[in-house]
Motif scaffolding. Structure first.
Motif, mmCIF file in Angstrom:
data_model
loop_
_atom_site.group_PDB
_atom_site.id
_atom_site.type_symbol
_atom_site.label_atom_id
_atom_site.label_comp_id
_atom_site.label_asym_id
_atom_site.label_seq_id
_atom_site.Cartn_x
_atom_site.Cartn_y
_atom_site.Cartn_z
ATOM 1 N N ILE A 290 0.873 -1.175 0.000
ATOM 2 C CA ILE A 290 0.000 0.000 0.000
ATOM 3 C C ILE A 290 0.904 1.216 0.000
ATOM 4 C CG2 ILE A 290 -1.600 1.320 1.438
ATOM 5 C CD1 ILE A 290 -2.733 -1.372 2.363
ATOM 6 N N TYR A 291 0.623 2.119 -0.861
ATOM 7 C CA TYR A 291 1.385 3.366 -0.792
ATOM 8 C C TYR A 291 0.420 4.534 -0.790
ATOM 9 C CZ TYR A 291 0.889 4.332 -5.805
ATOM 10 O OH TYR A 291 0.406 4.601 -7.054
ATOM 11 N N PHE A 292 0.943 5.706 -0.527
ATOM 12 C CA PHE A 292 0.099 6.868 -0.362
ATOM 13 C C PHE A 292 0.454 7.852 -1.446
ATOM 14 C CE2 PHE A 292 0.849 4.617 3.479
ATOM 15 C CZ PHE A 292 -0.446 4.326 3.858
ATOM 16 N N GLU A 293 -0.503 8.102 -2.269
ATOM 17 C CA GLU A 293 -0.217 8.904 -3.429
ATOM 18 C C GLU A 293 -0.764 10.303 -3.219
ATOM 19 O OE1 GLU A 293 -0.517 7.387 -7.779
ATOM 20 O OE2 GLU A 293 -2.360 8.445 -7.309
ATOM 21 N N ALA A 294 0.111 11.267 -3.333
ATOM 22 C CA ALA A 294 -0.312 12.660 -3.217
ATOM 23 C C ALA A 294 -0.372 13.245 -4.614
ATOM 24 C CB ALA A 294 0.683 13.433 -2.358
ATOM 25 N N SER A 295 -1.432 13.965 -4.912
ATOM 26 C CA SER A 295 -1.518 14.581 -6.225
ATOM 27 C C SER A 295 -2.140 15.970 -6.079
ATOM 28 C CB SER A 295 -2.353 13.711 -7.165
ATOM 29 O OG SER A 295 -3.607 13.467 -6.588
ATOM 30 N N GLY A 296 -2.008 16.742 -7.111
ATOM 31 C CA GLY A 296 -2.558 18.098 -7.082
ATOM 32 C C GLY A 296 -1.482 19.097 -6.722
ATOM 33 N N ASP A 297 -1.892 20.308 -6.503
ATOM 34 C CA ASP A 297 -0.942 21.365 -6.186
ATOM 35 C C ASP A 297 -1.399 22.038 -4.907
ATOM 36 O OD1 ASP A 297 0.688 23.505 -5.958
ATOM 37 O OD2 ASP A 297 0.572 24.093 -8.073
ATOM 38 N N ILE A 298 -0.581 21.867 -3.903
ATOM 39 C CA ILE A 298 -0.987 22.358 -2.593
ATOM 40 C C ILE A 298 -1.143 23.878 -2.588
ATOM 41 C CG2 ILE A 298 1.363 22.587 -1.686
ATOM 42 C CD1 ILE A 298 0.150 21.227 0.867
ATOM 43 N N GLU A 299 -0.349 24.550 -3.407
ATOM 44 C CA GLU A 299 -0.424 26.004 -3.378
ATOM 45 C C GLU A 299 -1.656 26.527 -4.093
ATOM 46 O OE1 GLU A 299 3.321 27.884 -4.047
ATOM 47 O OE2 GLU A 299 4.384 26.421 -2.820
ATOM 48 N N LYS A 300 -2.339 25.636 -4.784
ATOM 49 C CA LYS A 300 -3.616 26.030 -5.393
ATOM 50 C C LYS A 300 -4.772 25.473 -4.567
ATOM 51 C CE LYS A 300 -1.820 26.509 -10.041
ATOM 52 N NZ LYS A 300 -0.938 25.591 -10.776
ATOM 53 N N TYR A 301 -4.474 25.050 -3.370
ATOM 54 C CA TYR A 301 -5.472 24.555 -2.435
ATOM 55 C C TYR A 301 -6.255 23.360 -2.955
ATOM 56 C CZ TYR A 301 -4.529 28.714 0.233
ATOM 57 O OH TYR A 301 -3.904 29.684 0.965
ATOM 58 N N SER A 302 -5.670 22.581 -3.823
ATOM 59 C CA SER A 302 -6.344 21.354 -4.216
ATOM 60 C C SER A 302 -5.311 20.252 -4.146
ATOM 61 C CB SER A 302 -6.912 21.478 -5.628
ATOM 62 O OG SER A 302 -5.870 21.383 -6.556
ATOM 63 N N MET A 303 -5.561 19.341 -3.291
ATOM 64 C CA MET A 303 -4.529 18.394 -2.952
ATOM 65 C C MET A 303 -5.240 17.126 -2.529
ATOM 66 S SD MET A 303 -1.327 18.216 -2.157
ATOM 67 C CE MET A 303 -1.086 16.508 -2.264
ATOM 68 N N LYS A 304 -4.760 16.030 -3.015
ATOM 69 C CA LYS A 304 -5.405 14.770 -2.671
ATOM 70 C C LYS A 304 -4.348 13.760 -2.259
ATOM 71 C CE LYS A 304 -8.951 11.718 -4.337
ATOM 72 N NZ LYS A 304 -9.260 10.836 -5.435
ATOM 73 N N VAL A 305 -4.590 13.093 -1.163
ATOM 74 C CA VAL A 305 -3.719 11.995 -0.752
ATOM 75 C C VAL A 305 -4.609 10.778 -0.575
ATOM 76 C CG1 VAL A 305 -2.109 11.117 0.952
ATOM 77 C CG2 VAL A 305 -2.174 13.548 0.463
ATOM 78 N N ARG A 306 -4.234 9.702 -1.204
ATOM 79 C CA ARG A 306 -5.069 8.503 -1.040
ATOM 80 C C ARG A 306 -4.174 7.285 -0.897
ATOM 81 N NH1 ARG A 306 -6.617 6.054 -6.556
ATOM 82 N NH2 ARG A 306 -4.711 6.481 -7.669
ATOM 83 N N PRO A 307 -4.649 6.320 -0.117
ATOM 84 C CA PRO A 307 -3.893 5.076 -0.048
ATOM 85 C C PRO A 307 -4.216 4.247 -1.279
ATOM 86 C CG PRO A 307 -5.789 4.930 1.391
ATOM 87 C CD PRO A 307 -5.849 6.290 0.736
ATOM 88 N N VAL A 308 -3.217 3.694 -1.887
ATOM 89 C CA VAL A 308 -3.444 2.886 -3.074
ATOM 90 C C VAL A 308 -2.837 1.512 -2.833
ATOM 91 C CG1 VAL A 308 -2.999 2.673 -5.540
ATOM 92 C CG2 VAL A 308 -3.347 4.912 -4.548
ATOM 93 N N ALA A 309 -3.633 0.513 -3.105
ATOM 94 C CA ALA A 309 -3.123 -0.849 -2.962
ATOM 95 C C ALA A 309 -2.677 -1.319 -4.332
ATOM 96 C CB ALA A 309 -4.210 -1.758 -2.426
ATOM 97 N N VAL A 310 -1.479 -1.802 -4.422
ATOM 98 C CA VAL A 310 -0.976 -2.306 -5.692
ATOM 99 C C VAL A 310 -0.993 -3.824 -5.639
ATOM 100 C CG1 VAL A 310 1.002 -2.456 -7.222
ATOM 101 C CG2 VAL A 310 0.434 -0.309 -6.122
ATOM 102 N N SER A 311 -1.608 -4.398 -6.638
ATOM 103 C CA SER A 311 -1.656 -5.858 -6.705
ATOM 104 C C SER A 311 -0.773 -6.304 -7.844
ATOM 105 C CB SER A 311 -3.079 -6.324 -6.962
ATOM 106 O OG SER A 311 -3.907 -5.782 -6.003
ATOM 107 N N LEU A 312 -0.152 -7.443 -7.675
ATOM 108 C CA LEU A 312 0.784 -7.883 -8.697
ATOM 109 C C LEU A 312 0.149 -8.738 -9.772
ATOM 110 C CD1 LEU A 312 4.120 -8.832 -7.066
ATOM 111 C CD2 LEU A 312 3.492 -6.787 -8.279
ATOM 112 N N PHE A 313 -0.418 -9.843 -9.357
ATOM 113 C CA PHE A 313 -0.825 -10.808 -10.361
ATOM 114 C C PHE A 313 -2.337 -10.941 -10.448
ATOM 115 C CE2 PHE A 313 3.387 -12.404 -8.914
ATOM 116 C CZ PHE A 313 4.069 -12.064 -10.060
ATOM 117 N N PRO A 314 -2.897 -10.510 -11.550
ATOM 118 C CA PRO A 314 -4.313 -10.752 -11.778
ATOM 119 C C PRO A 314 -4.468 -12.192 -12.282
ATOM 120 C CG PRO A 314 -3.394 -9.624 -13.651
ATOM 121 C CD PRO A 314 -2.265 -9.836 -12.675
#
Lengths: 287, 805
Positions: B770-794
């Motif tokens: 699980i990693y935490f992905e931050a996206s957006g631009d904090i200085e524009k007051y729009s910022m998202k952090v979400r936990p993302v689960a990465v799976s290897l083998f479908p």
């Protein structure tokens, strides 16, 4: 021919089957204790500057309202050195985020002294100490074009490390579009491998933040660049070194990050209060 | 002065060892003499009727007296029975049972040949009341899998993998999706003694651990022991995994091979010197370059780490031979050499990195039979694991090389006297570690790491094991291993002053001891057999482990570094108690067992920061935490060994905890591989002579991990504020795999098998990390952090075709 067909078949099979899945997770987590986050510094010959925020629970949504709620604009921030002290004043400064900064008016940073910062807000108190180490001068600093490129390059510097324990940090500001000084990619440098020796370092353009890194990491002909070559104390170095682990490794499964950033802030606080012994250079990269 | 001290230590060691051995010999040798009456010996050898290969671990059971034994590694057995008539049966998984009646009035010798089930058409549905090895065996916590079973089970991308199949048995947990690293009863991945033809394997994984380094065709069988480990094994706390290789066919030359989606393999084996000897040569190579790029791209889902070009492949070769020199002497050789090569680069960023790693193993094994009552086994081996990591970006260069190399000799004598069986001998290993050899350069300036250190250590053990019966129902297997570890020179210690400047190097000449440890390791298994089909066993073991693996992540990686115990790093000590109940259900072909265990591991090490940090700083003290771990649980296991349907169901309920002074305020917390429930179901069905199918179902509770509780802003970056170590749980892991095999017999000496395998058939997205992905631009007051689960083998279907002629 058969081989090509076979390989093509493999590629088709594999590319349709080994698609990894990234899923959002739903995790229930307790809220963290409320902390005052200090992001402050004092340089030799300059007034202190402190950005003050609070931490937020992991899963609160982030929008302008919640981000504003993280910013502490009504705290009391006191700077103390020896018997002297002053309360810092809040000013708006759009070069920083959050765009409010507590600044000193009286006490100027001086090499070798110990500075204490205290932040009080809503019955909570956080404090930290830092020192400004003796600055180290560069022997040379110049623009070094990248091999194979005639206009893009890095900034290269050399210095002689004094034969005592030193930690360094390099900040730079490219006047083309930077509003303030940003850290180099390596955020803290320990002299363990070159103590007392002549050493060289290069920096590329610093990203504004590690959330949205700039695609172009080079300086170019025509740029004017200011460089702060700073000495810092051990606690200050440890903060930036662990901060670097956090921002670089947080999404890397093969690095054991997941350990907290080493803060020098005590009490109900987190973050960093750091002194810089700065030697300042401005470089005009001529066309 | 130091040498005097060393001499004193050695004297003390020798004194202690002799004292311990004397005591055990007195106790173990003489006690049974008080009990036995007039009895005779049956001894003999069991071989495969078609290939004449010796068969070890064959169960021999006397229905009259309810006594039993198993054949040893040379296929020999010996059983002491009272005079009179005895009905004795010989059984072994995958072979037709043999029943004989013997009237005993003197010592006799017999030779038994067993028919493999697959060649005896029509015999597949034999009633299966013959399989008694787990009730009779003096071992507990053990499990064996033969090559035939391995080949029938589903596999990832058509590569059958013996180590991954062991992860389906009770008490053995997979580290993470598809990973070779595994945890046995709460012990770390470095606590498994993996032996390939008696040679230690340091890193059993190809492709970052997703594939085993073992060519499945070469592996004859694989077994694991988790508790009551015999005294002849030591050095690793949690388990012994033994893999025996196939050394070729005595009668004719055969060629085996397979073509799969990611790799192909071929092996040739046969007789030489008119059947006195046999040999086998095997090779395997991937064409994974085609696949690894999308894999890496998804694995490292960080755009900043995205790679433009990557090349990956692995290959391995095996060689084996066995030669009968005299009627009493047999020499065998086995060798392995394999490499993984991985390169990736980003031209735009002038980045290039590569990682190469691999194992080399070579073993010479000599069996000498004194007479029919005893044999002498000597094993000389070499094993080496190394990796070389290189990374460069523009002006910066970083290289890290690490290796571990062992020269070993093990020699032991096995004697049978009446019903007593004694194994005694010694083992000596000279380890040569290069934990880290670093080259780093910034522009034209070379960083000064001082001279890299080579660490030498001599590890050894003297062991004594004895199995004897106190009555027809009660038997004891007891033993003692006295192990020692001597970290010795030549060694160059880099001394730094308080300013971190290299002031001096301290040189310890060859042979000079820097740290010395000795540990007595008692082992005991008590078996009480209430009747032919039921036994209760209890065991205790203590094992000392002198070498440690500095890991940097939750997955087992090629870049984990092996380091010896030193004056700062104490050896780990493990103690385990377990009690089990073993039952056979004759007529139905089922066996059932349950075991309860408690294990304590002291001096466990936790490396607080990554490998590079470990490598850079001369002294690791400030990066290492020492604490203790404990694990306890109960395991249930039901296996059907014969009939058209075979397989097993296993369930483990367990808890694994750790305590370190500086982690989580010194409180007990769950280990990262603490997993409450683990269920696996393995089912193999033979539909007809041509078709057979299999299915595997796994459910494991989520492992513990550390999560951020909050976040805060520093210099415009959002960073995480972490909660307690391992205070969160991943979602549970579950998966089902299926396989279908079709046997194609075209000519008498030519057969081939087409295997269809589907991995993760219902496409469960098991989080790998699980990693935490931050996206957006904090200085524009729009910022998202979400936990993302990465799976290897479908869901991954695959097909492979293997042949033999």
């Amino acid at each position: 021919m058969k081989e090509i067909l076979f390989k093509l078949l493999l590629v088709i099979i594999l590319s349709t089957t080994t698609i990894c899945c990234n899923n959002d997770l739903d995790l229930n987590m307790p809220e963290p204790d409320d902390k005052i986050v200090i992001d402050g510094w004092i340089e030799n010959g300059q007034f202190a500057k402190v950005l003050l925020t609070r931490n937020s629970p992991y899963f609160s949504s982030i929008d302008s309202a919640s981000l504003r709620a993280m910013v502490l604009t009504r705290a009391k921030v006191t700077l103390t050195v020896g018997n002297e002290s002053e309360v810092l004043i809040l000013r708006r400064n759009d070069d920083f985020f959050p765009p409010y900064i507590y600044e000193g008016n009286e006490i100027i940073g001086d090499t070798g002294k110990i500075y204490k910062i205290t932040a009080e807000y809503g019955g909570k108190e956080a404090w930290a100490y830092t020192t400004i180490p003796e600055e180290v001068k560069l022997d040379t600093i110049y623009f070094k074009p990248d091999p194979g490129s005639d206009s893009l390059g890095i900034i290269y510097m050399e210095f002689r490390d004094p034969p005592v324990k030193n930690y360094y940090r390099i900040l730079s500001k490219c006047f083309r579009d930077d509003h303030r000084f940003y850290s180099s990619m390596i955020m803290g440098i320990d002299d363990i491998f070159f103590n007392g020796e002549k050493f060289g370092l290069s920096i590329s353009r610093s990203p504004e933040s590690f959330i949205s890194s700039k695609p172009n990491k080079y300086f170019k002909l025509g740029d004017t660049v200011s460089v702060k070559f700073c000495t810092i104390d051990k606690a200050h170095y440890e903060f930036w070194n662990s901060f670097q682990d956090e921002v670089f490794n947080v999404s890397n499964p093969f690095a054991a990050s997941l350990s907290s950033i080493k803060s020098n802030v005590q009490g109900d606080g987190l973050g960093i209060w750091g002194g810089y012994g700065v030697s300042f250079y401005t470089l005009i990269i001529k066309e | 002065m130091g040498e005097d001290l060393l001499a004193t230590r050695f004297n003390m060691l020798i004194f202690r060892i002799f004292k311990k051995i004397q005591l055990s010999i007195l106790f173990i040798f003489f006690l049974p003499y008080l009990i036995f009456s007039q009895e005779y010996i049956i001894k003999g050898t069991v071989i495969d009727k078609t290939t004449s290969q010796i068969l070890s671990s064959v169960s021999i059971h006397d229905k009259t007296s309810l006594q039993g034994t198993i054949t040893d590694e040379s296929g020999n057995f010996k059983i002491l029975l009272p005079g009179g008539e005895h009905k004795i049966e010989f059984s072994y998984t995958g072979y037709l049972r043999v029943d004989t009646t013997i009237f005993l009035s003197e010592n006799i010798e017999i030779s038994i040949s067993l028919n493999p089930l697959t060649v005896s058409v029509g015999e597949i549905t034999i009633s299966a009341d013959g399989v008694k090895d787990h009730v009779n065996s003096p071992l507990m916590g053990s499990f064996t899998l033969t090559n035939k079973e391995m080949m029938k089970l589903p596999s990832l991308l058509g590569e059958p993998d013996p180590l991954k199949l062991l992860q389906l048995t009770p008490g053995v947990q997979a580290g993470s999706e598809g990973n070779m690293g595994f945890y046995v009863r709460g012990g770390g991945t470095d606590q498994n003694l993996i032996l390939y033809d008696n040679t230690i394997v340091y890193n059993p994984g190809h492709l970052l651990g997703f594939f085993s380094i073992f060519n499945p065709e070469i592996i004859k069988d694989v077994s694991i022991i988790k508790s009551g480990i015999p005294a002849q094994y030591g050095g690793k706390l949690s388990s012994v995994i033994r893999m025996n290789s196939y050394k070729g066919n005595k009668d004719s030359v055969e060629v085996m091979g397979s073509i799969g989606l990611i790799s192909s393999r071929i092996s040739v084996g046969g007789p030489f010197l008119k059947g006195k000897g046999t040999f086998i040569l095997g090779a395997r190579r991937t064409y994974l370059e085609l696949m690894v790029e999308p894999l890496i791209r998804h694995l490292v889902n960080n755009k900043a780490l995205f790679t433009e070009k990557s090349i990956y492949n692995f290959w391995d070769t095996n060689a084996g031979a066995s030669l009968k020199i005299t009627s009493r002497d047999n020499i065998s050789f086995s060798g392995y050499y394999g490499r993984d090569n991985f390169t990736m680069g980003r031209a735009g960023m002038k980045q290039k990195s590569s990682l190469n790693w691999g194992n080399i193993m070579a073993t010479l094994h000599w069996i000498h039979k004194f007479n029919d009552n005893g044999e002498w086994n000597t094993n000389i081996s070499l094993t080496k694991y190394e990796f070389d990591l290189i990374g460069s970006q523009a002006d910066y260069f970083f290289g890290l090389f690490s290796s571990v190399k062992d020269y070993s000799i093990k020699s032991n004598i096995s004697l049978r006297k009446g019903m007593r069986q004694i194994t005694t001998g010694f083992e000596l290993t000279e380890h040569i570690f290069i934990p880290n050899r670093i080259d780093a350069q910034a522009g034209s300036f070379k960083l000064n790491f001082g001279q890299f250190s080579v660490m030498n250590a001599l590890e050894g053990g003297i062991f004594f094991d004895e199995e004897f019966s106190l009555s027809s129902k009660l038997s004891v297997t007891g033993g003692l291993r006295v192990s020692f570890f001597n970290h010795h020179g030549p060694f160059r210690e880099i001394l730094r002053n308080s300013m971190d400047q290299i002031t001096d190097t301290m040189y310890y000449p060859a042979g000079k001891s820097l740290a010395f440890f000795i540990n007595p390791e008692p082992r005991l298994v008590i078996k009480y057999q209430t009747n032919e089909n039921t036994s209760i066993k209890a065991s205790y073991m203590r094992i000392a482990q002198y070498i440690h693996l500095a890991t940097s992540a939750t997955a087992s990686l090629p870049t984990d570094i092996w380091i010896p115990s030193t004056s700062d790093l104490k050896p780990m000590i493990g103690d385990q108690l377990s009690i089990g109940y073993f039952r056979n259900f004759p007529g139905k072909g089922f066996e059932f067992s349950t075991e309860v265990y408690y294990k304590k591991m002291s001096n466990q090490l936790e490396f607080l920061r990554g490998v590079v940090y470990n490598s850079i700083y001369g002294s690791m003290e400030d990066n290492i935490e020492s604490g203790y771990g404990q694990s306890y649980g109960v395991e249930f296991y039901l296996r059907k060994k014969t009939g058209k349907s075979t397989g097993w169901l296993s369930y483990t309920l367990s808890r694994t905890e750790q305590k370190f002074d500086n982690i989580n305020s010194g409180l007990i917390y769950p280990a990262k591989y603490d997993r409450r429930h683990e269920v696996s179901l393995v089912y193999i069905r033979k539909f007809s002579e041509k078709w057979s199918g299999s299915a595997v179902l796994i459910y494991i509770s989520g492992n513990a991990f550390t999560m951020p509780l909050g976040r805060y802003i520093i210099q415009g970056n959002i960073v995480n504020q972490y909660g307690d170590v391992n205070s969160f749980r991943m979602p549970p892991y579950h998966r089902m795999d299926m396989a279908l095999t079709r046997k194609i017999v075209t000519r008498k000496n030519w057969s081939s098998i087409l295997s269809f395998s589907v991995y993760n058939i219902y496409n469960r997205a098991n989080p790998y990390f699980i990693y935490f992905e931050a996206s957006g631009d904090i200085e524009k007051y729009s910022m998202k952090v979400r936990p993302v689960a990465v799976s290897l083998f479908p869901v991954i279907p695959s097909v492979s075709w293997s042949f033999k002629f």
